[in-house]
Design a protein around this motif. Sequence first.
Motif, PDB file in Angstrom:
ATOM      1  N   UNK A 170     -39.461 -41.504 -27.179  1.00 15.58           N
ATOM      2  CA  UNK A 170     -39.891 -40.667 -26.049  1.00 15.58           C
ATOM      3  C   UNK A 170     -41.079 -41.335 -25.339  1.00 15.58           C
ATOM      4  N   UNK A 171     -41.957 -41.972 -26.116  1.00 14.29           N
ATOM      5  CA  UNK A 171     -43.055 -42.717 -25.483  1.00 14.29           C
ATOM      6  C   UNK A 171     -42.530 -43.965 -24.767  1.00 14.29           C
ATOM      7  N   UNK A 172     -41.447 -44.538 -25.287  1.00 15.45           N
ATOM      8  CA  UNK A 172     -40.816 -45.670 -24.584  1.00 15.45           C
ATOM      9  C   UNK A 172     -40.243 -45.180 -23.251  1.00 15.45           C
ATOM     10  N   UNK A 173     -39.686 -43.978 -23.257  1.00 13.84           N
ATOM     11  CA  UNK A 173     -39.162 -43.394 -22.007  1.00 13.84           C
ATOM     12  C   UNK A 173     -40.315 -43.148 -21.020  1.00 13.84           C
ATOM     13  N   UNK A 174     -41.459 -42.760 -21.559  1.00 15.71           N
ATOM     14  CA  UNK A 174     -42.657 -42.583 -20.712  1.00 15.71           C
ATOM     15  C   UNK A 174     -43.059 -43.914 -20.065  1.00 15.71           C
TER      16      UNK A 174
END
Length: 372
Positions: free
Chosen positions: A318-322
């Motif tokens: 999810x942080x990679x998506x951010x």
Amino acid sequence: MAKYRIAWLPGDGIGIEVLNAAKIVLDKVGLDAEYAPGEIGWDYWCKEGDAFPQRTVDLLKKVDAALFGAITSKPAGAAEKELAPTLQAKGLTYRSPIVRMRQMFDLCICLRPCKAYPANPLNYKEDIDLVVFRENTEDLYAGVEFTPVPQELSEILTRLAKPFAPFSKVALDQYAISCKINTRLGSERIVRAAFDFARKFNRKKVTVIHKANVVRATDGLFLEVAREVAKQYPDIQMDDANIDAMTMWLLKNPFNYDVLVAPNLYGDIVSDLCAQMVGGLGFGCSGNIGQKLAVFEPTHGSAPKYAGMNKVNPIATILAAKMMLDWLGETQKGQSLEQAVALVIKEGKVRTYDMGGSSTTTDMAQAIAAKL
Ligand code: NAI
Ligand code: MG
């Protein structure tokens, strides 16, 4: 038509689950995107002799960015014939699809932010906020390797390395060579990216990691280039450290560091160390960034023992998506997503097993989505 076209590469094992989780939050944050699925990973190696099939390469040429889960790679040292007998018969050898992707699309910058979100029970210390820039296409990962060593190469090396060449006394199949290749261009690009980032985000210091006192040619070049680049950024402090000392100092006082930049292998090592200080593999996110394409991923692998259990932590992905939202220029959405992650961590009600809880991958994604 959607504003963005994103390649969606789940890969193997938990890669599939963490990407499903990322989809829940991306839908909620309202990214106007079309997600184009791409095939990559172990199954394709076994079936087709190519873990990164041409159709996936072609897909990546036609997207704005990609989100990638994880792949299962060929176990180190395993005999290919035991794993895929028909492929062995065809003489195919395995090469990491990720390393190939990075080189093929010249994704020369690997960006790995490591931030301790408040009240994460896994934080080594609160307030750690490090950013690692890892060179992503060359160094020991250049892919120039020999085993057994060809006769002509052995002869040249024996001649050039005289008088100290212990390998010249053993048979060609009794040693192996992996070339560490570092270019001025590759070194300059990554160091410049680190300094540009420091300037843009008001960071005070860039630390250059190397082992130039021993690995004099390649790391010496990296350090020399870094010093030249640093002169163009008088507003930002530069220092440097040997990789071995660095691992010690980072643990002793992480607050002495800010932005770190390193050649490929040292960057790989140091970014895992930094990720562990802010929660470990469930929190380590990564961007592979080139001129035309960027591929975002969690740093963890396919964790076969947890595959299909809906158990692992999706926060890294999810942080990679951010990071992907930021790279696309959707910084407002990126910020909202990060705030949602931080809130869920701080509340501590939804925690996956690694954080000491029993929430599922989907629970975590839904909890984050609910804050958006
Ligand atoms: P791994 O990163 O897949 O998992 C190691 C352990 O870390 C897991 O057993 C689990 O305890 C923990 N872990 C990993 N991700 C987690 C998450 N999201 N939440 C909570 N805990 C998590 O490393 P491993 O087991 O050494 O490798 C498995 C396969 O993945 C291998 O084939 C390896 O080559 C490959 N790999 C692929 C990578 C990639 O696709 N970028 C990176 C690293 C490994
Ligand atoms: Mg790694």
